[in-house]
Motif scaffolding. Structure first.
Motif, mmCIF file in Angstrom:
data_model
loop_
_atom_site.group_PDB
_atom_site.id
_atom_site.type_symbol
_atom_site.label_atom_id
_atom_site.label_comp_id
_atom_site.label_asym_id
_atom_site.label_seq_id
_atom_site.Cartn_x
_atom_site.Cartn_y
_atom_site.Cartn_z
ATOM 1 N N ALA A 46 0.930 -1.253 -0.102
ATOM 2 C CA ALA A 46 0.187 -0.139 -0.147
ATOM 3 C C ALA A 46 0.943 1.042 -0.055
ATOM 4 N N GLU A 47 0.252 2.223 -0.876
ATOM 5 C CA GLU A 47 1.285 3.583 -1.055
ATOM 6 C C GLU A 47 0.855 4.260 0.276
ATOM 7 N N THR A 48 -0.243 4.437 0.983
ATOM 8 C CA THR A 48 -0.467 5.256 2.086
ATOM 9 C C THR A 48 -0.697 4.201 3.364
ATOM 10 N N LEU A 49 -0.225 4.701 4.447
ATOM 11 C CA LEU A 49 -0.397 3.907 5.561
ATOM 12 C C LEU A 49 -1.244 4.872 6.694
ATOM 13 N N ILE A 50 -2.080 4.322 7.333
ATOM 14 C CA ILE A 50 -2.776 5.044 8.654
ATOM 15 C C ILE A 50 -2.201 4.303 9.591
ATOM 16 N N VAL A 51 -1.433 4.895 10.686
ATOM 17 C CA VAL A 51 -0.902 4.419 11.833
ATOM 18 C C VAL A 51 -1.815 4.734 13.111
ATOM 19 N N ALA A 52 -2.498 3.843 13.582
ATOM 20 C CA ALA A 52 -3.236 4.258 14.910
ATOM 21 C C ALA A 52 -2.488 3.582 15.996
ATOM 22 N N GLY A 53 -1.904 4.590 16.708
ATOM 23 C CA GLY A 53 -1.106 4.230 17.903
ATOM 24 C C GLY A 53 -0.460 5.384 18.401
ATOM 25 N N VAL A 54 0.931 5.508 18.700
ATOM 26 C CA VAL A 54 1.693 6.951 19.142
ATOM 27 C C VAL A 54 2.686 7.232 18.212
ATOM 28 N N SER A 55 2.902 8.569 18.310
ATOM 29 C CA SER A 55 3.783 9.208 17.422
ATOM 30 C C SER A 55 5.049 8.319 16.792
ATOM 31 N N PHE A 56 5.752 7.710 17.773
ATOM 32 C CA PHE A 56 6.698 7.009 17.344
ATOM 33 C C PHE A 56 6.744 5.962 16.466
ATOM 34 N N MET A 57 5.227 5.488 16.311
ATOM 35 C CA MET A 57 4.903 4.229 15.638
ATOM 36 C C MET A 57 4.604 4.667 14.155
ATOM 37 N N GLY A 58 4.095 5.985 14.208
ATOM 38 C CA GLY A 58 4.000 6.662 12.776
ATOM 39 C C GLY A 58 5.278 7.139 12.253
ATOM 40 N N GLU A 59 6.157 7.404 13.176
ATOM 41 C CA GLU A 59 7.298 7.845 12.567
ATOM 42 C C GLU A 59 8.491 7.009 12.130
ATOM 43 N N THR A 60 8.227 5.748 12.864
ATOM 44 C CA THR A 60 9.082 4.498 12.479
ATOM 45 C C THR A 60 8.385 3.844 11.138
ATOM 46 N N ALA A 61 7.240 4.067 10.785
ATOM 47 C CA ALA A 61 6.537 3.790 9.508
ATOM 48 C C ALA A 61 7.199 4.629 8.525
ATOM 49 N N LYS A 62 7.034 5.816 8.581
ATOM 50 C CA LYS A 62 7.479 6.887 7.822
ATOM 51 C C LYS A 62 9.048 6.821 7.496
ATOM 52 N N ILE A 63 9.964 6.551 8.419
ATOM 53 C CA ILE A 63 11.377 6.216 8.310
ATOM 54 C C ILE A 63 11.589 5.084 7.508
ATOM 55 N N LEU A 64 11.049 4.232 7.738
ATOM 56 C CA LEU A 64 11.224 2.820 7.027
ATOM 57 C C LEU A 64 10.516 2.639 5.741
ATOM 58 N N SER A 65 9.737 3.658 5.434
ATOM 59 C CA SER A 65 9.209 3.716 4.005
ATOM 60 C C SER A 65 8.940 5.098 3.511
ATOM 61 N N PRO A 66 10.172 5.691 3.243
ATOM 62 C CA PRO A 66 10.062 7.343 3.096
ATOM 63 C C PRO A 66 9.182 7.628 1.720
ATOM 64 N N GLU A 67 9.060 6.676 0.804
ATOM 65 C CA GLU A 67 8.417 6.951 -0.322
ATOM 66 C C GLU A 67 6.881 7.001 -0.183
ATOM 67 N N LYS A 68 6.242 6.407 1.038
ATOM 68 C CA LYS A 68 4.849 6.289 1.462
ATOM 69 C C LYS A 68 4.360 7.327 2.075
ATOM 70 N N ARG A 69 3.182 7.736 1.989
ATOM 71 C CA ARG A 69 2.406 8.777 2.694
ATOM 72 C C ARG A 69 1.938 8.076 4.078
ATOM 73 N N VAL A 70 2.308 8.739 5.161
ATOM 74 C CA VAL A 70 1.966 8.081 6.347
ATOM 75 C C VAL A 70 1.096 8.967 7.157
ATOM 76 N N TYR A 71 0.094 8.805 7.663
ATOM 77 C CA TYR A 71 -1.109 9.500 8.461
ATOM 78 C C TYR A 71 -1.237 8.792 9.811
ATOM 79 N N MET A 72 -1.630 9.621 10.647
ATOM 80 C CA MET A 72 -2.328 9.079 12.009
ATOM 81 C C MET A 72 -3.559 9.961 12.294
ATOM 82 N N PRO A 73 -4.464 9.448 12.914
ATOM 83 C CA PRO A 73 -5.636 9.984 13.281
ATOM 84 C C PRO A 73 -5.276 11.313 13.914
ATOM 85 N N THR A 74 -4.359 11.432 14.711
ATOM 86 C CA THR A 74 -4.109 12.390 15.462
ATOM 87 C C THR A 74 -2.479 12.520 15.699
ATOM 88 N N LEU A 75 -1.712 13.713 15.530
ATOM 89 C CA LEU A 75 -0.445 13.610 15.776
ATOM 90 C C LEU A 75 -0.139 13.978 16.964
#
Ligand code: 13P
Ligand code: SF4
Length: 354
Positions: free
Chosen positions: A87-116
């Motif tokens: 998937a090119e877009t990820l929605i991470v439901a968790g806390v910010s380090f989890m969203g950041e980790t997803a973005k760092i490991l997949s810089p080409e993807k768009r990573v969103y969270m319900p709230t930053l």
């Protein structure tokens, strides 16, 4: 069979009317929630985005991930899944380090969270500038940090680990004769030290949820449920860990509930885990470890206040607006530096599974 309470209510028209109204409000609320769930599910499927959720978020969000081809897991598997799913877009439901980790490991993807806004007390307890000073003061030490840290802290590390792999990584570094810096969770640090005999300098921070699990009322609970096993996340105080039948990451605790023969378990971690744990052991009784009672503080009361910020309504809003305010953006130089220790962790995990 009628009870005394039913008889009393039958004589009180005002109480009856109040209860009928409360019941009807509750029914209409749950119908609205069910309708919202279906709306969000349709939008999510149509968007092609993948929902990656932690065990501590609302059970509705976990169910949404399950029913849309996403993932519900511990933080290590969240990182692995985000990096391997197409998937090119990820929605991470968790806390910010989890969203950041997803973005760092997949810089080409768009990573969103319900709230930053959803952060973590361990991340807050380890500011990057202070941590860099600490590392500068011990240049001969290998730097191992917990995943529950900011990208800027990870960027300074040699290794990132989650609780499911921390003991194995430290064991291997110790076998190579390395002295370590560990940050930020002191309880997890002490647990790793005890298990591996590693020489480690510990940062002094703690999780506001797990720190509240204490022995105080545990004895009383254990005498009520003498057959119950004790499952403890290693961010908990040492006194709890020492009494545990199983210690491990969230996924490892769920596995232990299935593996151990006990008919019931006292569980010392965020109560969000009960949704998935109960699915795996439907006939076993799951009991929250005490955070209140004698000596208890019960401020977080076994539920992470930041995980609780993830709401179905927030995901609905995100799917409508895809606002930049909900998107994870990390300075590219920082992300590149943080990617190295994270990749090392994933490679270590892959070498274990091979
Ligand atoms: P896990 O890696 O065990 O899922 O833990 C993450 C976490 O934040 C625990 O509080
Ligand atoms: Fe951080 Fe504790 Fe919340 Fe986990 S439960 S995200 S360690 S504050």
């Amino acid at each position: 069979m009628t009870t005394e309470l039913d008889d009393y209510i039958a004589t009180r028209a005002d109480v009856r009317a109040y209860l009928d109204r409360a019941l009807s409000d509750a029914e209409s609320h749950s119908q609205q929630e069910a309708a919202l769930f279906e709306t969000v599910k349709d939008k999510l499927i149509q968007s092609g985005a993948r929902l990656v959720a932690h065990y501590y978020v609302d059970s509705e969000i976990q169910r949404l991930a399950e029913e849309t081809g996403g993932l519900v897991s511990d933080s290590l598997e969240m990182a692995r899944f985000g990096a391997s799913d197409p998937a090119e877009t990820l929605i991470v439901a968790g806390v910010s380090f989890m969203g950041e980790t997803a973005k760092i490991l997949s810089p080409e993807k768009r990573v969103y969270m319900p709230t930053l806004e959803a952060t973590c007390s361990l991340d807050l307890g380890c500011p990057a500038d202070k941590f860099h000073e600490f590392c500068d003061a011990h240049p001969d030490h290998t730097v191992v940090v917990y995943a529950n840290t900011s990208a800027a802290v990870k960027a300074r590390a040699d290794w990132v680990v989650t609780s499911s792999i921390a003991v194995d990584v430290v064991e291997s570094l110790t076998a190579q004769g390395q002295s370590l810096i560990w940050a930020p969770d002191r309880y997890l640090g002490r647990y790793i030290q005890k298990r591996t005999g590693a020489e480690m300098l510990l940062w002094d921070s703690a999780c506001v949820v797990h720190e509240e699990f204490r022995l105080n009322d545990l004895d009383a609970l254990q005498s009520m449920y003498p057959d119950a096993g004790l499952l403890v996340h290693p961010e908990s105080p040492e006194e709890m860990i020492d009494r545990a039948d199983a210690v491990g990451s969230t996924s490892q605790l769920i596995d232990a509930a299935e593996r151990l023969p006990n008919p019931s378990f006292i569980v010392a971690t965020d109560r969000g885990i009960f949704y998935k744990m109960q699915q795996r052991v439907p006939s076993k009784r799951l009991i929250e470890a005490p955070t209140r009672g004698a000596g208890g503080t019960c401020q977080s009361c076994a539920h992470c206040p930041w995980m609780a910020m993830n709401r179905l309504s927030g995901i609905n809003h995100l799917l409508d607006h895809w606002s930049q305010k909900s998107e994870i953006v990390i300075d590219p130089a920082l992300a590149e530096a943080a990617m190295k220790p994270l990749t090392r962790m994933l490679e270590f995990k892959a070498s274990q599974s091979a």
